[in-house]
Structure formats: C-alpha cells, structure tokens
Design a protein around this motif. Sequence first.
Motif, PDB file in Angstrom:
ATOM      1  N   VAL A  80      35.453  51.964  33.672  1.00 49.05           N
ATOM      2  CA  VAL A  80      35.511  52.458  35.057  1.00 49.05           C
ATOM      3  C   VAL A  80      35.878  51.372  36.066  1.00 49.05           C
ATOM      4  O   VAL A  80      36.669  51.626  36.984  1.00 49.05           O
ATOM      5  CB  VAL A  80      34.162  53.111  35.449  1.00 49.05           C
ATOM      6  CG1 VAL A  80      34.189  53.543  36.894  1.00 49.05           C
ATOM      7  CG2 VAL A  80      33.901  54.299  34.574  1.00 49.05           C
ATOM      8  N   ALA A  81      35.352  50.160  35.889  1.00 51.68           N
ATOM      9  CA  ALA A  81      35.609  49.112  36.889  1.00 51.68           C
ATOM     10  C   ALA A  81      37.106  48.861  37.039  1.00 51.68           C
ATOM     11  O   ALA A  81      37.608  48.719  38.162  1.00 51.68           O
ATOM     12  CB  ALA A  81      34.880  47.833  36.499  1.00 51.68           C
ATOM     13  N   GLY A  82      37.826  48.840  35.945  1.00 56.47           N
ATOM     14  CA  GLY A  82      39.282  48.623  35.992  1.00 56.47           C
ATOM     15  C   GLY A  82      39.975  49.713  36.779  1.00 56.47           C
ATOM     16  O   GLY A  82      40.859  49.446  37.608  1.00 56.47           O
ATOM     17  N   TYR A  83      39.568  50.957  36.544  1.00 57.41           N
ATOM     18  CA  TYR A  83      40.162  52.081  37.276  1.00 57.41           C
ATOM     19  C   TYR A  83      39.750  52.063  38.750  1.00 57.41           C
ATOM     20  O   TYR A  83      40.561  52.358  39.631  1.00 57.41           O
ATOM     21  CB  TYR A  83      39.761  53.412  36.632  1.00 57.41           C
ATOM     22  CG  TYR A  83      40.579  53.735  35.406  1.00 57.41           C
ATOM     23  CD1 TYR A  83      41.919  54.076  35.525  1.00 57.41           C
ATOM     24  CD2 TYR A  83      40.026  53.689  34.134  1.00 57.41           C
ATOM     25  CE1 TYR A  83      42.683  54.367  34.409  1.00 57.41           C
ATOM     26  CE2 TYR A  83      40.783  53.982  33.008  1.00 57.41           C
ATOM     27  CZ  TYR A  83      42.119  54.320  33.158  1.00 57.41           C
ATOM     28  OH  TYR A  83      42.883  54.604  32.059  1.00 57.41           O
ATOM     29  N   ALA A  84      38.495  51.727  38.999  1.00 60.73           N
ATOM     30  CA  ALA A  84      38.007  51.738  40.387  1.00 60.73           C
ATOM     31  C   ALA A  84      38.728  50.692  41.234  1.00 60.73           C
ATOM     32  O   ALA A  84      38.835  50.838  42.452  1.00 60.73           O
ATOM     33  CB  ALA A  84      36.497  51.503  40.407  1.00 60.73           C
ATOM     34  N   ALA A  85      39.260  49.660  40.580  1.00 60.35           N
ATOM     35  CA  ALA A  85      39.966  48.609  41.328  1.00 60.35           C
ATOM     36  C   ALA A  85      41.305  49.122  41.875  1.00 60.35           C
ATOM     37  O   ALA A  85      41.818  48.582  42.850  1.00 60.35           O
ATOM     38  CB  ALA A  85      40.189  47.400  40.426  1.00 60.35           C
ATOM     39  N   VAL A  86      41.848  50.153  41.263  1.00 61.79           N
ATOM     40  CA  VAL A  86      43.169  50.619  41.726  1.00 61.79           C
ATOM     41  C   VAL A  86      43.149  52.050  42.274  1.00 61.79           C
ATOM     42  O   VAL A  86      43.852  52.353  43.241  1.00 61.79           O
ATOM     43  CB  VAL A  86      44.237  50.424  40.608  1.00 61.79           C
ATOM     44  CG1 VAL A  86      43.854  51.118  39.337  1.00 61.79           C
ATOM     45  CG2 VAL A  86      45.599  50.901  41.060  1.00 61.79           C
ATOM     46  N   ALA A  87      42.332  52.935  41.693  1.00 61.26           N
ATOM     47  CA  ALA A  87      42.269  54.328  42.173  1.00 61.26           C
ATOM     48  C   ALA A  87      41.443  54.391  43.466  1.00 61.26           C
ATOM     49  O   ALA A  87      40.559  53.573  43.680  1.00 61.26           O
ATOM     50  CB  ALA A  87      41.633  55.215  41.114  1.00 61.26           C
ATOM     51  N   ASP A  88      41.751  55.395  44.302  1.00 61.20           N
ATOM     52  CA  ASP A  88      41.024  55.531  45.570  1.00 61.20           C
ATOM     53  C   ASP A  88      39.703  56.256  45.396  1.00 61.20           C
ATOM     54  O   ASP A  88      38.774  56.078  46.187  1.00 61.20           O
ATOM     55  CB  ASP A  88      41.916  56.289  46.563  1.00 61.20           C
ATOM     56  CG  ASP A  88      43.214  55.544  46.788  1.00 61.20           C
ATOM     57  OD1 ASP A  88      43.235  54.684  47.672  1.00 61.20           O
ATOM     58  OD2 ASP A  88      44.188  55.785  46.036  1.00 61.20           O
TER      59      ASP A  88
END
Length: 225
Positions: free
Chosen positions: A118-126
């Motif tokens: 999740v952290a990787g996705y949270a860095a780019v997704a809004d």
Amino acid sequence: MSLIVKICGLSEPETLDAALDAGADMVGFVFFPPSPRHLSLEAARDLGRRVKDRAGKVALTVDADDATIANIVETLRPDWLQLHGRESVARIRDLKQQFGLPVMKAIPVESRDDLAAVAGYAAVADRILFDARAPKDATRPGGLGVPFDWRILEDLKLGKPFFLSGGLNAGNLAQAINIARPQGIDVSSGVERAPGVKDANMIRAFIGAARGAEASLHTATANAG
Ligand SMILES: O=C(O)c1ccccc1N[C@@H]1O[C@H](COP(=O)(O)O)[C@@H](O)[C@H]1O
C-alpha cells in the motif's frame, strides 16, 4: 472532514437521480465488459451529462489500455479514474500524467499481508480504496458484494485519505466505519436488487445510514474528548 459517499455501478437515469438527490458525493460508472454494470460509451455520455456538477464522476476500469481510457475520458469527462486491476505504481504515474486526473487505486485485501504494497501505491495515487480480494475464479475483481475483515485496517496509518468497499450495505455500514475509520465509502451490490440492477430505495437507505453513522461517530468523538 465529512464522510465521502460513493455509489458505484450506476447505469440508469432513475437510480442515478436517486443517488444525486440523496446526496452522494461521488457516482461511479463501470467500464469492464464482464461486469453486469458495464456501460457503453453512449450510455456513459448521457449519464455523465445528467450528473452536471452535483457529484464527482468516477470512471472505473480494470487494466484498461490507453486508447480505452482516452475514449472514456473524452465521453464521460470524469473527475476521477478508479483503477481496479493490477495496475502498477509506474502505470498510475503514467496515467496521471497522460490524463491529468486524480486516481483512486483499489487494493484487494484478504489478510494483513495485503497491506505491504500500500505505501508504494499511496505515494502516487490520490486515494486508496480497500476492497475484498476476489476469489481466483471470479469474473471480475470487485463488485461481488463480499466484505473482508475490517479489523485489518484498524490501526492503519496511511497519511492519505482512503475508501472502504466490499460488501457494504445499510445494515453493516456503521460497524464497518467504526472499525476501519475510512474517509470515504463505496458501494455497488449493497444497493442492488439483483446484480447490476440498482434500487432507488436501497440507495437512499444506504446514504441515510452513512450520514447517521458519521453523525454518531462525531458525537462519540466529541464526548470522548
Ligand atoms: O462493480 C463492478 O462490477 C466492478 C467490476 C470490476 C471491478 C470493480 C467493480 N466494482 C467495485 O467493487 C467494489 C465493491 O463492490 P460491492 O459493493 O462489494 O459490490 C466497489 O469499489 C465497486 O466500485
């Protein structure tokens, strides 16, 4: 911040109006042919025009290619892209740049191990949207009306607003919100009479339950403080 309510998989003007009149913050349109909620571009154009500026329009796709997304963006003019497949972090970055739209990325959840990515996705997704992981033989990766164990999200520190989805309905919503404490909720099956057939009364009941649960949570927090 008030709870963001998204009603997904709308495909008829009457039930779209019911969601808008009841105060949905976001309305979702599905572009995934195996889904019973899949929309043609012509239907999406008409429904999109009907929304006007009464709610945010969300285009849901599953591992769609650039041309498909370009047609959807041109026709529906969505405010958000919801990516509900196996899109990578790099793909999300690329789509955000190409289309200039905020992205909500769905993360399938079955156990705590699913939070590792999740952290990787949270860095780019809004926005991150947590949904129940679909069984391997499912015809679609979401919209199955199945919940997951909300306690998995209990102590989550994401640093970004997140949505909860998967098997929510007017009856279980308050408990789900109390446990997972999402900033937004998303529903499809829980406001349907049959797969793909939305019900105006169920939409109104769901949004009413969401506003009631939100108010109770605020009261409980104020009393505790
Ligand atoms: O709604 C669909 O048919 C769908 C198809 C493919 C991917 C996602 C889909 N819907 C999303 O799934 C979740 C949970 O829905 P449900 O309430 O459990 O039916 C929700 O985020 C929908 O947007």
